[in-house]
Design a protein around this motif. Structure first.
Motif, PDB file in Angstrom:
ATOM      1  N   GLY A  15       0.796  -1.144  -0.123  1.00 28.14           N
ATOM      2  CA  GLY A  15      -0.072   0.147   0.101  1.00 28.14           C
ATOM      3  C   GLY A  15       0.818   1.192  -0.066  1.00 28.14           C
ATOM      4  N   LEU A  16       1.675   1.124   0.721  1.00 28.88           N
ATOM      5  CA  LEU A  16       2.814   2.147   0.958  1.00 28.88           C
ATOM      6  C   LEU A  16       3.608   2.362  -0.649  1.00 28.88           C
ATOM      7  N   PRO A  48       0.963  13.085   3.856  1.00 27.19           N
ATOM      8  CA  PRO A  48      -0.239  12.608   4.351  1.00 27.19           C
ATOM      9  C   PRO A  48      -0.844  11.361   3.865  1.00 27.19           C
ATOM     10  N   LEU A  49      -0.633  11.464   2.400  1.00 29.68           N
ATOM     11  CA  LEU A  49      -1.152  10.246   1.775  1.00 29.68           C
ATOM     12  C   LEU A  49      -0.297   8.877   1.872  1.00 29.68           C
ATOM     13  N   LEU A  50       0.915   9.077   2.112  1.00 30.80           N
ATOM     14  CA  LEU A  50       1.840   7.826   2.445  1.00 30.80           C
ATOM     15  C   LEU A  50       1.399   7.235   3.722  1.00 30.80           C
ATOM     16  N   SER A  53      -1.979   5.750   3.142  1.00 30.66           N
ATOM     17  CA  SER A  53      -1.842   4.490   2.605  1.00 30.66           C
ATOM     18  C   SER A  53      -1.290   3.289   3.502  1.00 30.66           C
ATOM     19  N   TYR A  54      -0.576   3.589   4.284  1.00 32.27           N
ATOM     20  CA  TYR A  54       0.225   2.715   5.327  1.00 32.27           C
ATOM     21  C   TYR A  54      -0.692   2.167   6.084  1.00 32.27           C
ATOM     22  N   TYR A  55      -1.783   2.918   6.597  1.00 29.33           N
ATOM     23  CA  TYR A  55      -2.843   2.519   7.640  1.00 29.33           C
ATOM     24  C   TYR A  55      -4.162   2.341   6.996  1.00 29.33           C
ATOM     25  N   LEU A  56      -4.209   2.103   5.793  1.00 26.62           N
ATOM     26  CA  LEU A  56      -5.599   2.065   4.882  1.00 26.62           C
ATOM     27  C   LEU A  56      -6.425   0.876   5.656  1.00 26.62           C
ATOM     28  N   ALA A  87      -7.086  14.811   4.540  1.00 31.99           N
ATOM     29  CA  ALA A  87      -5.714  14.963   4.359  1.00 31.99           C
ATOM     30  C   ALA A  87      -5.311  16.298   3.808  1.00 31.99           C
ATOM     31  N   ARG A  88      -5.901  16.520   2.752  1.00 32.36           N
ATOM     32  CA  ARG A  88      -5.697  17.864   2.344  1.00 32.36           C
ATOM     33  C   ARG A  88      -5.888  19.043   2.922  1.00 32.36           C
TER      34      ARG A  88
END
Length: 157
Positions: A15-16, A48-50, A53-56, A87-88
């Motif tokens: 995911g990352l 923030p997206l990284l 995506s790690y904790y999706l 996040a944005r």
């Protein structure tokens, strides 16, 4: 071709990687077009997206509606539909303001609603890309492990 398992198995490093790919592409385009001044903008946009995506998988579990949805594509896209605008607005915009970059202009209720609708659309589009990239990388990972005669530990739960 190996199909993804019927249950959606989320591997965090894959995911990352799915967010790191567009980050590097965006970074390359930004550096070519505006030089090294675009690096802080890219980092502020994608950090923030990284993290998300790690904790999706945790985010998808926390959303009550995703438990009722059957197909993982809908779960992932819905999670990004909600997570991307948050996040944005809550992380990226304050970081860009602190760095002195132009940010979203909030003028009136109609402007805020239009911006939120646009960010939700971008979140859904990003979720679609993310799911496609994730399934592709997951299949490559699974194929590589099975060729070696190994069963990935994520599948042996």
């Amino acid at each position: 071709m190996y199909r993804a398992p019927p249950e959606f198995i989320y591997i965090r490093w894959i995911g990352l990687l799915c967010t790191l790919i567009p980050m590097l592409a965006f970074l390359a385009v930004t550096v070519v077009s505006s030089g090294y001044h675009g690096i802080p903008f890219t980092l502020a946009s994608f950090i923030p997206l990284l993290i998300l995506s790690y904790y999706l998988d945790l985010l998808m579990d926390a959303l009550p509606l995703t438990g009722r949805l059957g197909h993982p594509y809908l779960k992932v896209s819905l999670a990004w539909l909600l997570a991307y605008p948050l996040a944005r607005l809550l992380v990226t915009e304050p970081m860009l303001i602190a760095l002195g970059y132009p940010t979203l202009a909030f003028k009136g209720v109609a402007g805020i609603l239009l911006i939120m609708a646009g960010l939700a659309f971008l979140g859904f589009a990003y979720g679609t890309f993310f799911y496609t990239a994730y399934i592709t990388l997951f299949r490559m990972y699974l194929k590589r492990k099975l060729k070696r005669g190994e069963i990935p530990r994520e599948l042996s739960r």
